[in-house]
Enzyme design. Structure first.
Site, PDB file in Angstrom:
ATOM      1  N   CYS A   1       1.183  -1.232   0.265  1.00  0.00           N
ATOM      2  CA  CYS A   1       0.114   0.176  -0.285  1.00  0.00           C
ATOM      3  C   CYS A   1       1.404   1.255   0.009  1.00  0.00           C
ATOM      4  O   CYS A   1       1.927   0.630   0.440  1.00  0.00           O
ATOM      5  CB  CYS A   1      -1.328   0.055   1.204  1.00  0.00           C
ATOM      6  SG  CYS A   1      -0.653   0.540   2.798  1.00  0.00           S
TER       7      CYS A   1
ATOM      8  N   CYS B   1      -4.335  -0.737  -1.978  1.00  0.00           N
ATOM      9  CA  CYS B   1      -5.244   0.868  -2.108  1.00  0.00           C
ATOM     10  C   CYS B   1      -4.398   1.387  -3.677  1.00  0.00           C
ATOM     11  O   CYS B   1      -3.633   0.852  -4.678  1.00  0.00           O
ATOM     12  CB  CYS B   1      -4.568   1.855  -1.412  1.00  0.00           C
ATOM     13  SG  CYS B   1      -3.002   2.273  -0.825  1.00  0.00           S
TER      14      CYS B   1
ATOM     15  N   CYS C   1       2.724   1.070  -8.221  1.00  0.00           N
ATOM     16  CA  CYS C   1       3.683   0.241  -7.665  1.00  0.00           C
ATOM     17  C   CYS C   1       4.080  -0.792  -8.515  1.00  0.00           C
ATOM     18  O   CYS C   1       4.167  -0.762 -10.052  1.00  0.00           O
ATOM     19  CB  CYS C   1       2.504  -1.494  -7.950  1.00  0.00           C
ATOM     20  SG  CYS C   1       3.339  -3.109  -7.201  1.00  0.00           S
TER      21      CYS C   1
END
Length: 141
Positions: A11, A83, A90
């Protein structure tokens, strides 16, 4: 060589949602998996996250807030982003990793009385717990 699967929960700050998921997955999967959690940033583990997990019998007080780059060498089987911000930012993982995503509300953004804020942490904890149980049933039975 171990048969254990490597699971990463990702996250934004590795302070609340990923810590809750890390705690539940570690509890539910036991020795079937090595569970890691990390953030795109590190904000420290939120004390309220520690508190609401303790209420449910899961100790995450020893967890640290880690940056995703620390695990660049780990061959992950599953990467779970918790999230939308983490999913968008990412880093690219080897294609062998199964990528999963669920956007949980951020309890650290809760406002109101201390009780109302804790209630928000508990609500998110329950959502995370439900997801962790479903993940375990789908991928580890």
């Amino acid at each position: 060589m171990s048969d254990k699967k490597n699971v990463l929960v990702l996250c934004t700050g590795n302070s609340c949602r990923s810590q809750l998921m890390h705690g539940y997955l570690a509890k539910f999967l036991g020795d079937q998996a090595n569970v890691y959690s990390a953030g795109i940033e590190t904000h420290g583990v939120n004390p309220k996250a520690i508190q609401v997990m303790h209420e449910d019998g899961v100790d995450i007080a020893h967890h640290t807030s880690n940056h995703v780059d620390e695990y660049a060498a780990v061959p992950f089987d599953y990467v779970i982003t918790v999230c939308d911000n983490a999913r968008e930012a990412c880093p690219v993982f080897p294609s062998s990793a199964t990528m999963l995503h669920h956007n949980f509300p951020d309890p650290a953004k809760a406002t109101g009385t201390p009780d109302k804020i804790l209630d928000q942490f508990r609500a998110v904890r329950e959502q995370v717990k439900t997801y962790a149980q479903a993940f375990m049933r789908q991928y580890f039975q």
